[in-house]
Design an enzyme around this catalytic site. Structure first.
Site, PDB file in Angstrom:
ATOM      1  N   HIS A  94       0.339 -15.112  35.492  1.00 34.35           N
ATOM      2  CA  HIS A  94      -0.040 -15.748  36.969  1.00 34.35           C
ATOM      3  C   HIS A  94       0.290 -14.436  37.930  1.00 34.35           C
ATOM      4  CE1 HIS A  94       4.495 -15.456  36.896  1.00 34.35           C
ATOM      5  NE2 HIS A  94       4.279 -15.664  38.302  1.00 34.35           N
TER       6      HIS A  94
HETATM    7  C1  UD1 Z   1       5.417 -17.470  43.031  1.00 37.56           C
HETATM    8  C2  UD1 Z   1       6.400 -16.249  43.135  1.00 37.56           C
HETATM    9  C3  UD1 Z   1       6.663 -15.527  41.799  1.00 37.56           C
HETATM   10  C4  UD1 Z   1       6.941 -16.590  40.668  1.00 37.56           C
HETATM   11  C5  UD1 Z   1       5.956 -17.659  40.758  1.00 37.56           C
HETATM   12  C6  UD1 Z   1       6.301 -18.720  39.618  1.00 37.56           C
HETATM   13  C7  UD1 Z   1       6.458 -15.009  45.321  1.00 37.56           C
HETATM   14  C8  UD1 Z   1       6.013 -13.868  46.027  1.00 37.56           C
HETATM   15  N1  UD1 Z   1       5.793 -15.229  44.042  1.00 37.56           N
HETATM   16  O1  UD1 Z   1       4.322 -16.846  42.678  1.00 37.56           O
HETATM   17  O2  UD1 Z   1       7.630 -14.682  41.893  1.00 37.56           O
HETATM   18  O3  UD1 Z   1       6.752 -15.967  39.466  1.00 37.56           O
HETATM   19  O4  UD1 Z   1       5.894 -18.212  41.838  1.00 37.56           O
HETATM   20  O5  UD1 Z   1       5.186 -19.851  39.632  1.00 37.56           O
HETATM   21  O6  UD1 Z   1       7.278 -15.647  45.904  1.00 37.56           O
HETATM   22  N2  UD1 Z   1      -0.327 -23.342  43.948  1.00 37.56           N
HETATM   23  C9  UD1 Z   1      -0.547 -24.418  43.823  1.00 37.56           C
HETATM   24  N3  UD1 Z   1       0.517 -25.360  43.869  1.00 37.56           N
HETATM   25  C10 UD1 Z   1       1.761 -25.031  43.824  1.00 37.56           C
HETATM   26  C11 UD1 Z   1       2.034 -23.779  44.109  1.00 37.56           C
HETATM   27  C12 UD1 Z   1       1.162 -22.725  44.169  1.00 37.56           C
HETATM   28  O7  UD1 Z   1      -1.754 -24.885  43.783  1.00 37.56           O
HETATM   29  O8  UD1 Z   1       2.666 -26.136  43.776  1.00 37.56           O
HETATM   30  C13 UD1 Z   1      -1.269 -22.274  43.989  1.00 37.56           C
HETATM   31  C14 UD1 Z   1      -1.818 -22.143  45.515  1.00 37.56           C
HETATM   32  O9  UD1 Z   1      -3.154 -21.890  45.338  1.00 37.56           O
HETATM   33  C15 UD1 Z   1      -1.244 -20.668  45.927  1.00 37.56           C
HETATM   34  C16 UD1 Z   1      -1.274 -20.023  44.752  1.00 37.56           C
HETATM   35  O10 UD1 Z   1      -0.887 -21.089  43.519  1.00 37.56           O
HETATM   36  O11 UD1 Z   1      -2.064 -19.950  46.887  1.00 37.56           O
HETATM   37  C17 UD1 Z   1       0.081 -18.858  44.428  1.00 37.56           C
HETATM   38  O12 UD1 Z   1       1.316 -19.497  45.105  1.00 37.56           O
HETATM   39  P1  UD1 Z   1       2.392 -18.808  45.600  1.00 37.56           P
HETATM   40  O13 UD1 Z   1       3.631 -19.662  45.916  1.00 37.56           O
HETATM   41  O14 UD1 Z   1       1.848 -17.839  46.779  1.00 37.56           O
HETATM   42  O15 UD1 Z   1       2.883 -17.665  44.587  1.00 37.56           O
HETATM   43  P2  UD1 Z   1       2.770 -17.704  43.016  1.00 37.56           P
HETATM   44  O16 UD1 Z   1       1.799 -17.007  42.276  1.00 37.56           O
HETATM   45  O17 UD1 Z   1       3.104 -19.202  42.542  1.00 37.56           O
END
Ligand code: UD1
Length: 362
Positions: free
Chosen positions: A204
């Site tokens: 991811h």
């Molecule tokens: C975040 C953490 C990362 C961790 C990861 C575990 C930061 C900088 N990153 O990254 O350290 O390893 O979580 O999962 O805080 N999304 C969904 N549903 C959700 C959550 C996210 O669809 O419930 C999608 C959205 O498109 C979002 C993308 O995932 O924009 C990224 O989510 P985000 O929380 O920004 O970062 P992660 O890549 O999940």
């Protein structure tokens, strides 16, 4: 002592749950704030259920966004909450944007912060989490480290030794507490995985999944490995959208993200893990399952020096060669790193109580 714990994203939940349980066991009445950084049922609710986390006292509902937007939304939403709840100490865990944002708010308001999982460093500032770790540790009052390298990093950065506490790895508290439940899970048979063995993939990191060429290279390597060892890939929502754009991941069994217990069950019975996660490097070290970390660096070097982790990078040929080598040899049976024993939450509560006694006396 009024203790407020913050969770926001998936890797926070298994670190907060044992601490909250321990605080309650020892007569405290802890409070919990969920920032809502992760919000899908299988990225958040499933973990609350599996880990027995109480419903949060406040849910900030911030959701997704760019790093600046998400961090800013958490800062703005958390400030009135911390003023209202007036905790004596705020506990933040890990290295996600919620960790950084809430630490910043507390620092400006003069609310003491304890950081669980302090001191880890990848020395790669292109990694968002490294920025979060550096800023959080610079501001936090109590730095609770999982491994001796964490203490060394903090001392080298000039943190006074009296603020550093080597308490061990709290994620292992959750792992130990749910081992029996994981053993009862039927996820391996439900996914139709063969008794001869399988591997688990998670991916991811933006550096791996956002660049189509890097992603295509990794998928090519995984396909080659899967010709010999079936690979199951519980897929993060961010990666799912990238995979769809890349035309899917044929040859791999791609499934929705799993809850904590099912995922632990899947990993515990696997022969090999390929991942860019931080926590999984530690969980495989605990189980002594070979782990190939698809990154050029790690903030968890103890998983290499004392565990079953190998830095494989993202070069497809190297990944395939390392996977073959890992499958060919018996994993070394070594003791798990010191204080990865399921008792870290108690040591953290000891630190908090002693800090509070000293503070109240002065
Ligand atoms: C975040 C953490 C990362 C961790 C990861 C575990 C930061 C900088 N990153 O990254 O350290 O390893 O979580 O999962 O805080 N999304 C969904 N549903 C959700 C959550 C996210 O669809 O419930 C999608 C959205 O498109 C979002 C993308 O995932 O924009 C990224 O989510 P985000 O929380 O920004 O970062 P992660 O890549 O999940």
């Amino acid at each position: 002592m009024k203790i407020l714990t913050i969770v926001g994203a998936r890797p926070n939940f298994m670190k907060a749950a044992p601490l909250l349980a321990c605080l309650r066991r020892r007569g405290h009445v802890p409070q919990l704030v969920h920032t809502g950084q992760h919000y899908d049922a299988n990225m958040s609710d499933a973990f609350f259920r599996d880990l027995g986390l109480p419903a949060p006292d406040r849910h900030l509902g911030v959701g997704s966004g760019s790093h600046a937007q998400q961090t800013a939304k958490i800062i703005a939403a958390f400030e009135p909450v911390v003023l209202e709840l007036a905790p004596d100490v705020v506990v933040v865990v890990g290295d996600v944007n919620s960790t950084l944002a809430c630490t910043l708010v507390c620092s400006k308001l003069g609310v003491p912060v304890a950081h669980v999982e302090a001191g880890l460093r990848s020395r790669d500032r292109t990694m968002p989490e490294e920025i979060n770790r550096l800023v959080t540790d610079c501001l936090a009052d109590l730095l609770l480290t999982p491994s001796p390298d964490g203490d060394e990093n903090l001392r080298a950065e000039g943190v006074p030794p009296e603020r550093i506490f080597h308490v061990g790895n709290i994620m292992i508290d959750s792992l130990v507490a749910h081992l029996e439940a994981a053993k009862r899970s039927d996820i391996v048979t439900r996914l139709g995985l063969p008794s001869t063995g399988y591997g688990v993939v998670t991916l991811h990191r933006p550096s791996n999944v956002d660049d189509p060429r890097t992603l295509a290279g990794i998928l090519g390597a995984l396909r080659e490995i899967a010709a010999d060892l079936p690979l199951v890939f519980p897929c993060h929502p961010r990666t799912a959208s990238r995979l769809a754009a890349a035309g899917g991941a044929d040859g791999l069994l791609v499934v929705e993200p799993l809850g904590y217990i099912e995922f632990m069950a899947l990993v515990a019975s696997s022969r090999l893990v390929l991942t860019d996660s931080g926590g999984l490097q530690e969980e495989t070290t605990f189980h002594r399952i070979p782990c190939l970390t698809l990154r050029e660096n790690t903030e968890r070097p103890i998983t290499i020096s004392e565990g079953s982790n190998v830095l494989a990078g993202t070069d497809p040929q190297r990944i395939v060669a390392l996977a073959k080598a890992a499958l060919a040899k018996d994993p070394a049976s070594r003791p798990v790193p010191a204080l990865w024993d399921g008792k870290t939450a108690d040591r953290i509560v000891d630190v908090l109580e002693s800090w509070w006694r000293t503070r109240s006396a002065s």
